[in-house]
Every structure is written in structure tokens, then in C-alpha cells.
Design a protein around this motif. Structure first.
Motif, mmCIF file in Angstrom:
data_model
loop_
_atom_site.group_PDB
_atom_site.id
_atom_site.type_symbol
_atom_site.label_atom_id
_atom_site.label_comp_id
_atom_site.label_asym_id
_atom_site.label_seq_id
_atom_site.Cartn_x
_atom_site.Cartn_y
_atom_site.Cartn_z
ATOM 1 N N ARG A 13 -8.520 -14.815 -22.937
ATOM 2 C CA ARG A 13 -7.727 -13.775 -21.731
ATOM 3 C C ARG A 13 -5.626 -14.076 -21.747
ATOM 4 O O ARG A 13 -5.891 -15.381 -21.329
ATOM 5 N N LEU A 14 -5.376 -13.031 -21.655
ATOM 6 C CA LEU A 14 -4.216 -13.509 -23.044
ATOM 7 C C LEU A 14 -3.083 -13.414 -21.346
ATOM 8 O O LEU A 14 -2.396 -14.632 -20.757
ATOM 9 N N HIS A 15 -3.280 -12.490 -20.502
ATOM 10 C CA HIS A 15 -2.230 -12.374 -19.381
ATOM 11 C C HIS A 15 -2.640 -11.714 -17.994
ATOM 12 O O HIS A 15 -3.300 -11.367 -17.865
ATOM 13 N N ILE A 16 -1.554 -12.282 -17.192
ATOM 14 C CA ILE A 16 -2.198 -12.183 -16.086
ATOM 15 C C ILE A 16 -1.804 -10.207 -15.676
ATOM 16 O O ILE A 16 -2.792 -9.650 -14.347
ATOM 17 N N ASP A 17 -1.227 -9.958 -16.429
ATOM 18 C CA ASP A 17 -1.369 -8.144 -15.486
ATOM 19 C C ASP A 17 -2.225 -7.442 -16.046
ATOM 20 O O ASP A 17 -2.607 -6.087 -16.744
ATOM 21 N N GLY A 18 -3.754 -8.191 -16.884
ATOM 22 C CA GLY A 18 -4.628 -7.382 -17.405
ATOM 23 C C GLY A 18 -5.633 -7.546 -16.272
ATOM 24 O O GLY A 18 -6.080 -6.892 -15.861
ATOM 25 N N GLY A 19 -4.885 -8.300 -14.873
ATOM 26 C CA GLY A 19 -5.582 -8.055 -13.752
ATOM 27 C C GLY A 19 -5.581 -7.876 -12.791
ATOM 28 O O GLY A 19 -6.158 -8.327 -11.712
ATOM 29 N N PHE A 20 -3.668 -8.108 -12.547
ATOM 30 C CA PHE A 20 -3.344 -7.904 -11.275
ATOM 31 C C PHE A 20 -1.835 -7.442 -11.417
ATOM 32 O O PHE A 20 -0.880 -8.591 -12.445
ATOM 33 N N VAL A 21 -1.510 -6.757 -10.699
ATOM 34 C CA VAL A 21 -0.537 -6.207 -10.665
ATOM 35 C C VAL A 21 0.030 -5.491 -9.120
ATOM 36 O O VAL A 21 -1.142 -4.500 -8.985
ATOM 37 N N MET A 22 1.256 -5.574 -8.956
ATOM 38 C CA MET A 22 1.326 -4.639 -7.432
ATOM 39 C C MET A 22 2.167 -3.674 -8.238
ATOM 40 O O MET A 22 2.416 -3.229 -8.901
#
Length: 336
Positions: free
Chosen positions: A229-238
């Protein structure tokens, strides 16, 4: 008797003492930002009211996709020599992608956001639409990143040119062997941020970003992104001051426990949502632009958490590997 110094040196020393250097107020203060840079730049959160965002309308750089051979065993197109690739066997037309991108930009303007565009795209860099990755807005200015894969290396120059033309300060350009892509960075709150370590972000890139944030009093948490998986914004966004939308299948347990300790309420997506559902954008605290394919169940959960959602069609652009969040790089937010 020999003199300790000349009259010229004495006067020079007294002059410089009287007109001394002034480290205070700090670079990031609004007073100094407006005096030196014309306005307060950057962001200290991911939810403060969005004022200026950087985007790139898909264009001729996507022509490289027409040259890519199909890789049947991967169900994707790609050329290892150039590094260009496209996930999946469906490549939407340029017109389709431009129409959805234009609609997103129109929605942002309707929300009171100033949309600025890259001055150009680097030739053949067909993922330039995902401006989030090439530039990170932090308090007082920007960090120009250093992209990981070959097909994205080169996006850094156009974003630097654009920021310079805008008069925005660049606090750091990731250099050396550091790798950093903005989709793997997020503010949790002004004094705590997170970076996802993955094939696109290495420890050296995180260390360089951490140096910038430390000056501003922000602690940087490191999270290991699972597998490829590449980026945290695939699993977490405020999406609000104390609310995040998450995909628990893509986040380490220890990070979700840390979010709980920080008082963040997590709204999980579910099996009815598309893979890019998390990839949304807060335009103000509790006000979010999100793909129109998100499930009613997730919309209801966000509503219960005090988050209002504006739906935007974006599935054709999402086929390229990034959603609404990826396609927007905040340059100015109201401070939280």
C-alpha cells in the motif's frame, strides 16, 4: 600608544549593534508572513477552513498511456523501461477525467476555495493530477517532496516553479536519498502529525520532514503502511477536529489505539464503499467533499459524528490510483 581599533571599525561596530538582527517574531507568525510573503501561507491542520488549493487539470501528459502494453498477468498496463503504469484494464478518456476534475474544482470554488493550477506538467508524468504528493503545506510555507517511482520523479520541478510564481515560501525540499509523498502525511491536530512509511516514503524523507515540523512544535508519528500500500490517505483522513474517516484494514492497530488516546473518533468505511472512499477532503471543520460512490451507511455514520458531506463524481479520475484527497494540495488553511 597603539589603538585597539580604527575610528572606522568603532563606528561600524556601534552601527551594527544599534541595528541588530531580530530573530523574533518567528518566521511563521502572521505578522512576519504578511510582511515578507504577502499573506499567511501553509496549514497547521487538515481541517481548518481551506482557502487556497493546488490542482492540475489532466492534460497531454496522459498521452503516454496510449503507448503502454497490457500486462495480462497483472491486469494492468505498464512499461518497466519508462516506469509508466496504469492499474486495471480500463483507461477512461481524457475528456471524462477532465470533466470530473473540472466539477471538483467548481465544487471547491463554490465552497469559497481559491483554486490554483500547476503552471505545467512534466512531460509524460501522467500522475501529475495527484498534486497532493508533490507538495505539503505546513505552518508558514511548503515542503516540496521527492517522489518515489521513476514515473513520478520530475513532478517536483513544476510544483516548485508554481509555488515560486505564487510567492509562497518553500521551507524544505526533500533531498539526498529521502523519499516523501504528501499523500502519506497528515495533521492529526496542530501539535501532532503522522507520516506513513512505505515504498513511497522512507525514514530519511520522514527525518527531513520531522526537522521542519519540530521547529514549529509539531510531533511526528511514524506509521508502517502494510504491504505494498502506498499512502496513509488510503486508510486515514481527518474530517473534523476530532473525527477521522478510516479503513481499519489498512491501518496498524497501534496507530488506531494512538488515535483513541488523542481523542480522535474513528468512522470506519465498510464493504459497500469503493476503495477510494476514505480519500476525501475537508474544506472546513466537519465539512467534507467526498466521492458520490460512498455508501449511505458511511454517510449516515459521518452525519452522526457531526460531519456534513458534499458528494462529487470522481470515479473516472480515481481509476488512475488517487481520489479527491490525492488531487488537492492545500496551500492555505485558516489556523486551528
Amino acid at each position: 600608544m597603539a589603538k585597539a581599533m580604527s575610528e572606522f571599525d568603532h563606528r561600524y561596530n556601534m552601527l551594527i549593534e544599534r541595528f541588530a538582527s531580530e530573530p523574533e517574531p518567528a518566521f511563521e507568525t502572521e505578522e512576519q508572513q504578511r510582511f515578507v510573503w504577502g499573506r499567511a501561507w501553509g496549514c497547521n491542520s487538515d481541517v481548518g477552513r481551506l482557502r487556497v488549493v493546488l490542482m492540475h487539470r489532466p492534460g497531454e501528459e496522459l498521452g503516454v498511456l496510449e503507448t503502454l502494453p497490457l500486462i495480462p498477468e497483472l491486469g494492468a498496463y505498464g512499461d518497466p523501461k519508462s516506469g509508466a503504469y496504469w492499474r486495471g484494464e480500463v483507461i477512461p478518456s481524457l475528456a471524462e477525467q477532465q470533466a470530473q476534475h473540472d466539477a471538483l474544482a467548481a465544487a471547491l470554488r463554490d465552497e469559497g476555495v481559491e483554486v490554483v493550477y500547476l503552471r505545467r506538467a512534466a512531460p509524460g508524468r501522467h500522475k501529475s493530477v495527484y498534486t497532493r504528493d508533490s507538495c505539503i503545506g505546513v505552518k508558514g510555507g511548503m515542503v516540496v517532496t521527492r517522489m518515489g517511482p521513476r514515473i513520478r520523479r520530475g513532478e517536483e520541478a513544476p510544483v516548485t516553479e508554481t509555488l515560486a510564481a505564487l510567492g509562497a515560501p518553500i521551507l524544505r525540499t526533500i533531498h539526498g536519498t529521502g523519499l516523501m509523498e504528501g499523500g502519506s502525511f497528515a495533521y492529526i491536530r496542530p501539535d501532532v502529525a503522522v507520516v506513513g512509511i512505505s515504498s513511497r516514503v522512507n525514514e530519511e524523507g520522514a527525518r527531513q520532514l520531522e526537522e521542519v515540523l519540530a521547529v514549529q512544535g509539531t510531533r511526528l508519528i511514524r506509521v508502517q503502511i502494510p504491504g505494498y500500500r502506498l499512502h496513509i490517505d488510503g486508510g486515514f483522513v481527518m474530517v473534523h477536529r476530532d473525527v477521522a474517516i478510516v479503513n481499519p484494514a489498512m491501518l496498524p492497530f497501534v496507530f488506531m489505539e494512538e488515535l483513541k488516546r488523542l481523542g480522535v473518533r474513528m468512522v470506519p468505511v465498510n464493504h459497500e464503499d469503493p476503495s477510494w472512499a476514505v480519500n476525501c477532503l475537508a474544506v472546513a471543520p466537519g465539512r467534507v467533499l467526498m466521492s458520490d460512490k460512498v455508501s449511505p451507511r458511511t454517510q449516515e455514520a459521518l452525519d452522526e459524528a457531526g460531519v456534513t458531506v458534499r458528494l462529487v463524481p470522481y470515479d473516472r479520475v480515481c481509476l488512475g490510483g488517487g481520489g479527491i484527497h490525492c488531487s488537492t494540495s492545500p496551500l492555505v488553511r485558516d489556523p486551528e
